[in-house]
Design an enzyme around this catalytic site. Structure first.
Site, short mmCIF file in Angstrom:
data_model
loop_
_atom_site.label_atom_id
_atom_site.label_comp_id
_atom_site.label_asym_id
_atom_site.label_seq_id
_atom_site.Cartn_x
_atom_site.Cartn_y
_atom_site.Cartn_z
N ALA A 1 36.41 -41.93 -10.57
CA ALA A 1 36.16 -41.37 -11.90
C ALA A 1 37.51 -41.09 -12.53
O ALA A 1 38.53 -40.95 -11.83
CB ALA A 1 35.33 -40.09 -11.77
N GLY B 1 34.40 -42.27 -7.22
CA GLY B 1 33.30 -42.87 -7.98
C GLY B 1 33.18 -44.38 -7.79
O GLY B 1 32.11 -44.93 -7.98
N GLU C 1 31.36 -44.78 -4.62
CA GLU C 1 29.98 -44.35 -4.91
C GLU C 1 29.22 -45.42 -5.67
O GLU C 1 28.04 -45.68 -5.40
CB GLU C 1 30.01 -43.02 -5.68
CG GLU C 1 30.47 -41.87 -4.79
CD GLU C 1 30.76 -40.58 -5.55
OE1 GLU C 1 31.52 -40.64 -6.53
OE2 GLU C 1 30.22 -39.53 -5.18
N GLU D 1 37.99 -37.04 -3.14
CA GLU D 1 37.80 -35.93 -4.08
C GLU D 1 38.42 -34.63 -3.58
O GLU D 1 39.01 -33.87 -4.35
CB GLU D 1 36.31 -35.71 -4.37
CG GLU D 1 35.70 -36.75 -5.29
CD GLU D 1 35.21 -38.00 -4.56
OE1 GLU D 1 35.54 -38.17 -3.36
OE2 GLU D 1 34.51 -38.79 -5.19
C1 HXC Z 1 42.51 -42.15 -14.03
C2 HXC Z 1 43.78 -43.61 -12.78
C3 HXC Z 1 42.93 -43.43 -11.66
C4 HXC Z 1 41.81 -42.54 -11.80
C5 HXC Z 1 44.50 -44.80 -11.11
N1 HXC Z 1 44.72 -44.47 -12.39
N2 HXC Z 1 43.42 -44.18 -10.64
N3 HXC Z 1 43.55 -42.98 -13.94
N4 HXC Z 1 41.64 -41.93 -13.00
N5 HXC Z 1 40.92 -42.34 -10.82
C6 HXC Z 1 45.80 -44.93 -13.26
C7 HXC Z 1 47.13 -44.28 -12.90
O1 HXC Z 1 47.25 -43.02 -13.49
C8 HXC Z 1 48.11 -45.28 -13.48
O2 HXC Z 1 48.20 -45.08 -14.87
C9 HXC Z 1 47.41 -46.62 -13.24
O3 HXC Z 1 46.02 -46.33 -13.08
C10 HXC Z 1 47.91 -47.32 -12.00
O4 HXC Z 1 47.78 -46.45 -10.90
P1 HXC Z 1 49.01 -46.08 -9.91
O5 HXC Z 1 48.71 -44.79 -9.30
O6 HXC Z 1 50.31 -46.23 -10.62
O7 HXC Z 1 48.87 -47.26 -8.87
P2 HXC Z 1 49.26 -47.22 -7.32
O8 HXC Z 1 50.58 -46.53 -7.12
O9 HXC Z 1 49.15 -48.64 -6.84
O10 HXC Z 1 48.16 -46.35 -6.61
C11 HXC Z 1 46.84 -46.79 -6.58
C12 HXC Z 1 45.92 -45.63 -6.12
C13 HXC Z 1 46.19 -44.41 -7.02
C14 HXC Z 1 46.19 -45.30 -4.67
C15 HXC Z 1 44.46 -46.13 -6.26
O11 HXC Z 1 46.12 -44.81 -8.40
C16 HXC Z 1 45.22 -43.28 -6.81
O12 HXC Z 1 45.31 -42.54 -5.83
N6 HXC Z 1 44.30 -43.12 -7.77
C17 HXC Z 1 43.33 -42.03 -7.73
C18 HXC Z 1 42.29 -42.29 -6.69
C19 HXC Z 1 41.29 -41.15 -6.57
O13 HXC Z 1 41.66 -40.02 -6.20
N7 HXC Z 1 40.04 -41.42 -6.91
C20 HXC Z 1 38.96 -40.42 -6.86
C21 HXC Z 1 38.87 -39.71 -8.20
S1 HXC Z 1 37.69 -38.40 -8.11
P3 HXC Z 1 49.61 -45.05 -15.63
O14 HXC Z 1 49.24 -44.72 -17.04
O15 HXC Z 1 50.45 -44.03 -14.95
O16 HXC Z 1 50.14 -46.45 -15.44
C22 HXC Z 1 36.21 -39.12 -8.34
C23 HXC Z 1 35.06 -38.15 -8.51
C24 HXC Z 1 33.77 -38.84 -8.75
O17 HXC Z 1 36.07 -40.30 -8.37
C25 HXC Z 1 32.66 -37.87 -9.10
C26 HXC Z 1 32.73 -37.30 -10.48
C27 HXC Z 1 31.58 -36.40 -10.82
#
Ligand code: HXC
Length: 260
Positions: free
Chosen positions: A66, A111, A114, A134
């Site tokens: 998400a 997400g 999921e 999360e």
């Molecule tokens: C918003 C995101 C994102 C996310 C990546 N990006 N994941 N933006 N939400 N979930 C964006 C980054 O900010 C970045 O933007 C661009 O995508 C590229 O990502 P990087 O981090 O630079 O890439 P990398 O170094 O290769 O790392 C990849 C990654 C990392 C390991 C996947 O991006 C990461 O850890 N992302 C978050 C993963 C996560 O925690 N997901 C769960 C979210 S909670 P810019 O603008 O800087 O280039 C969830 C809850 C669901 O899903 C339920 C809700 C009710």
């Protein structure tokens, strides 16, 4: 319909739905979820579509979760509404009449994991990564992860993944039964299409009723689920595909199903 954050393409009787926000690694914000919901309505009405493939744009991510930049400022009510939007959309996906294959082509986190679990079948590329991180963000899984992951891999493994936020690779996802097959990235879509076409070649009404029996039945007790299965089985007797399929077997030829 035209979408901003999605691509909906058709290859014969297969639909390919691509989450298309590659710059944010296809992260799901509320606009994308709303578009996904609308696209699913469109697909559910389209009887020419016999199977659906869901994938992510680019070579790095299926869906990296998400959208964290949106969630960071949510009030409790906004958070609840966002979770409910995800729940409703993913349930719509799960109950779509047609079978859905997730072609997981990279990160499937939060997400994203999921969403893949709301699909009927998951196949993955070798570079795919799965996880529910999360808790590393001070959040809980909120799009069904606490429910679908235990159902798919068992409570012990699911609890470990949900409590640690650990990320696993495609081989480990295969080992624990989260994905059915792992392929090199360059052949993932080809393999997804082959699988979708195999399914699309079976009797469509029977396939859709089978999906319904699985998805409805899994949430019922065994007796109720089997009663539903018997109704579904009985219903196939009303289809011309039943006559064609069984006659073709007796006549030692390939069936020609019409989907009715
Ligand atoms: C918003 C995101 C994102 C996310 C990546 N990006 N994941 N933006 N939400 N979930 C964006 C980054 O900010 C970045 O933007 C661009 O995508 C590229 O990502 P990087 O981090 O630079 O890439 P990398 O170094 O290769 O790392 C990849 C990654 C990392 C390991 C996947 O991006 C990461 O850890 N992302 C978050 C993963 C996560 O925690 N997901 C769960 C979210 S909670 P810019 O603008 O800087 O280039 C969830 C809850 C669901 O899903 C339920 C809700 C009710």
């Amino acid at each position: 319909m035209e979408y901003t954050n999605l691509l909906l393409q058709h290859q014969g009787n297969i639909a390919v739905l691509t989450i298309n926000r590659p710059k944010a690694l296809n992260a799901l914000n509320s606009d994308t979820l709303s578009e996904l919901s609308a696209a699913l309505d469109e697909l559910g009405r389209d009887s020419s579509v016999k199977a659906v493939i869901v994938t992510g744009s680019g070579e790095k991510a299926f869906i990296a979760g998400a959208d964290i930049s949106q969630m960071k400022d949510f009030s409790p009510l906004e958070g609840r509404r966002f979770a409910q939007l995800g729940h409703a959309t993913f349930r719509k996906l799960e109950l779509l009449p047609q079978p859905v294959i997730a072609a997981v082509n990279g990160f499937a986190l939060g997400g994203g994991c999921e969403l893949s679990m709301a699909c009927d079948i998951r196949i993955a590329s070798e570079n795919a990564k799965f996880g529910q991180p999360e808790v590393t963000l001070g959040l809980t899984a909120g799009f069904g992860g606490t429910q679908r992951l235990p159902r798919l891999v068992g409570t012990g493994l699911a609890s470990e993944l949900l409590f640690t936020g650990d990320i696993i690779d495609a081989q480990e996802a295969y080992r624990i039964g989260l994905v059915n097959k792992v392929y090199p990235l360059e052949s993932l879509m080809e393999e997804a299409l082959k699988l979708a076409q195999r399914i699309a070649g079976r009797a469509p009404v029977a396939v859709q009723l089978t999906k319904s029996a699985i998805q409805r039945g899994i949430n019922l007790d065994l007796d109720s689920a089997q009663a539903y299965e018997a109704e579904v089985f009985g219903l196939t007797m009303s289809t011309s595909d039943r006559t064609e399929g069984c006659t073709a077997f007796v006549e030692k030829r390939k069936p020609n199903f019409e989907g009715r």
